[in-house]
Scaffold this motif. Structure first.
Motif, short mmCIF file in Angstrom:
data_model
loop_
_atom_site.label_atom_id
_atom_site.label_comp_id
_atom_site.label_asym_id
_atom_site.label_seq_id
_atom_site.Cartn_x
_atom_site.Cartn_y
_atom_site.Cartn_z
N GLN A 26 -4.98 9.66 3.22
CA GLN A 26 -5.89 8.56 3.57
C GLN A 26 -7.13 9.08 4.30
OE1 GLN A 26 -4.64 5.71 6.55
NE2 GLN A 26 -5.71 4.02 5.52
N LEU A 27 -8.28 8.59 3.88
CA LEU A 27 -9.55 8.84 4.57
C LEU A 27 -10.16 7.47 4.93
CD1 LEU A 27 -11.07 11.68 2.34
CD2 LEU A 27 -9.88 11.93 4.53
N GLN A 28 -11.10 7.50 5.84
CA GLN A 28 -11.76 6.27 6.27
C GLN A 28 -13.27 6.46 6.33
OE1 GLN A 28 -10.14 4.98 10.03
NE2 GLN A 28 -8.42 3.91 9.07
N ALA A 46 -9.32 15.67 -0.35
CA ALA A 46 -9.37 15.54 1.11
C ALA A 46 -9.86 16.83 1.76
CB ALA A 46 -8.00 15.15 1.65
N THR A 93 -10.25 1.74 -3.77
CA THR A 93 -9.79 3.10 -3.48
C THR A 93 -9.82 4.01 -4.71
OG1 THR A 93 -8.05 4.36 -2.36
CG2 THR A 93 -7.34 2.64 -3.89
N PRO A 112 -2.19 10.92 -2.04
CA PRO A 112 -1.55 10.25 -0.90
C PRO A 112 -2.30 10.36 0.43
CG PRO A 112 -0.55 12.38 -1.25
CD PRO A 112 -1.62 12.24 -2.29
N GLY A 171 -10.22 2.04 4.66
CA GLY A 171 -9.41 3.17 4.26
C GLY A 171 -9.30 3.29 2.74
N PHE A 172 -9.15 4.48 2.26
CA PHE A 172 -8.93 4.75 0.83
C PHE A 172 -8.11 6.02 0.72
CE2 PHE A 172 -12.87 6.68 2.14
CZ PHE A 172 -12.87 7.94 1.55
N TYR A 173 -7.53 6.27 -0.46
CA TYR A 173 -6.61 7.40 -0.65
C TYR A 173 -7.14 8.35 -1.71
CZ TYR A 173 -3.31 4.69 2.10
OH TYR A 173 -2.69 4.00 3.11
#
Length: 216
Positions: free
Chosen positions: A173-175, A107, A199, A171, A99-101
């Motif tokens: 989150q993606l994966q 996004a 991240t 803020p 995960g990272f932000y």
């Protein structure tokens, strides 16, 4: 009564004759035949009987023992410890979600790009990282930095760059799911970029790669 002289002489002569004959026979054997028999008897007594010869067994020579080769001392060898085999890094089964932000803007652009090109999250991240490496990581990081809130011409050199206020951070989150080999390459590029963590690196890279308006 004195015996006649003639008679006495005869007796003496007879005694002398008998005495001479007996002594002669003792040493001479009493004539020719007696001498030969006595010689044979004495000869047989004096000569030892020949010993009977025993059959001699042939002696088998003992084999000569072979000399043992000299023992040459060998130098002591230190035990060499074999290195542990390196884990397989290109096995897709070892991939784990990471995960990272990112910011709201990044996004939204990320999801739009995935739908347009019909590719996975992992493929988008890998393409963005490759584009940043080709452009130059130092330049990518420099473009992502915002102007510091505290500015001073005199103390500009002493102001530490703020890595918490980079373009692309946020803020949301993606994966993605890299293999160990892919993650190892990205980790190496993170160190080369000078950024403190994974991240922040991906947020900066994606903001500059994805089509659309970049973060202000």
């Amino acid at each position: 009564m004195t015996p006649p002289k003639g008679k006495k002489r005869v007796d003496a002569d007879d005694e002398q004759s008998m005495s001479d004959e007996g002594v002669g026979n003792l040493f001479s054997g009493g004539g020719g035949g007696g001498s030969a028999a006595s010689s044979s008897a004495l000869a047989g007594w004096a000569t030892p009987a020949p010993a009977q010869s025993q059959p001699v067994s042939p002696v088998t020579p003992m084999p000569t023992p072979l000399a043992a080769p000299p023992v040459i001392p060998q130098p002591a060898r230190e035990a060499v410890q074999e290195p542990d085999p390196e884990p397989e890094l290109n096995d897709a089964d070892t991939a784990k979600p990471v995960g990272f932000y990112v910011s709201q803007n990044v996004a939204a652009r990320f999801r739009r790009y995935r739908k347009q090109h019909d590719i996975t999250h992992t493929q988008i991240v890998l393409v963005a990282v490759e584009a940043a490496a080709e452009r130059g990581l130092a330049q990518v990081v420099e473009d992502a930095r915002r102007a510091p809130k505290f500015q001073s011409k005199l103390f500009a050199v002493t102001v530490k760059p703020d890595d918490s206020d980079l373009r692309g951070l946020g803020p949301v989150q993606l994966q993605y799911k890299p293999t160990k080999a892919q993650r190892a390459i990205i980790d190496r590029l993170v160190r080369e970029s000078g950024l403190p963590d994974h991240t922040k690196f991906l947020a900066v890279v994606l903001d500059q790669f994805l089509p659309g308006r970049r973060d202000a």
